[in-house]
Design a protein around this motif. Structure first.
Motif: not given
Length: 290
Positions: A170-174, A194-200, A202-206, A265-269
């Protein structure tokens, strides 16, 4: 990356004209960035031999829909184009409702595209069941429609069978950004926006990856798993419920978040979101974080 930033801004003059251009750009970049073989001396049969294995078949499952706003539609097409431009994928399976057909031309003309018409938006369990029904001899990756990737997907083609088959990934996003705090080991990515998103934390995976043969053989377990994943991707808490159910039914599988090796990478602007997005998956404490 500047092109992507330009596309996801809210100003759209001729959106359709960008789609095929984007596909061509990604495809040309991938041709010029051929897959790099590991230089270490090891035998591909060794479990700890991390080397590109051309015989490995990677399959990606995604869904496709046509949002109401042009901005959101562009974001979805950008992500689909990134899959079509990725030479690492052997097959790309697109689950789509009849009302959202046809797929964009750049997708439908790609021989790797397998279009599967569905009755309603797919549930989390549908992705698992689909993999078991159609892709047992592949290494399967699946994600929501608004995630795209670079060539770091190669990571899943370099693991031995015994290592990959014994894991559920399970992978967290950037996240795309114009800057961010400096994190050791990611300085080059920061310079590229690109900024590393420290979602690990908070337990968020995409994104998820697994070997169907590791979970599909036991039909009773598979039925239990699919029935308990009766919510769509992207709903708050859905990924944690998925991990809980996999851990409950397949305790022998090791869970790993390889966001440091695989960049998604997540795109939702676009501000629009479906109403069900805020309806958190019913976990009743059945939630797990890696």
């Amino acid at each position: 990356m500047n092109l992507i930033h330009m596309l996801i801004k809210p100003k759209y003059a001729v959106i359709a004209a960008f789609f095929f251009s984007l596909y061509l750009i990604i495809h040309l970049i991938n041709i010029n960035n051929t897959i790099k073989l590991s230089q270490g001396r090891c035998s591909p049969s060794e479990d700890n031999c991390f080397i590109y294995r051309p015989e490995v078949k990677l399959a990606f499952i995604t869904s496709y829909f046509k949002p109401k706003t042009p901005a959101r539609a562009a974001e979805i097409d950008i992500c689909l184009a990134s899959l079509m431009g990725n030479p690492l994928l052997d097959q790309i399976h697109v689950l789509v409702e009849a009302k959202d057909q046809p797929l964009p031309a750049f997708a439908s003309i790609d021989p790797r595209t397998k279009e599967f018409v569905i009755a309603a938006r797919p549930l989390m369990g549908d992705f698992i069941q689909y993999a078991c029904d159609h892709l047992r001899d592949h290494r399967v990756i699946f994600a929501n429609s608004d995630i795209f990737y670079d060539l770091s997907l190669e990571y899943f083609a370099k693991l031995s069978d015994s290592v990959f088959d014994s894991h559920f990934y399970a992978m967290s996003r950037w996240r795309l950004s114009t800057g961010g705090r400096s994190i050791e080991g990611f300085e080059d990515d920061l310079a590229k926006g690109i900024t590393y998103e420290p979602y690990p934390v908070y337990g968020s995976y995409d994104t998820f990856a697994f070997a169907p043969r590791a979970i599909c053989a036991d039909k009773a377990k598979l039925k239990d798993l699919v029935e308990n994943l009766n919510f769509t991707l992207g709903v708050l808490g859905s990924e944690n419920r998925l991990l809980y159910e996999v851990r409950r039914l397949y305790p022998e599988l090791q869970m790993e978040n390889v966001c440091g090796q695989v960049k998604s990478f997540h795109i939702h602007k676009d501000p629009s979101r479906p109403l069900e997005w805020m309806n958190r998956a019913n976990t009743d404490g059945r939630s797990y974080e890696i």
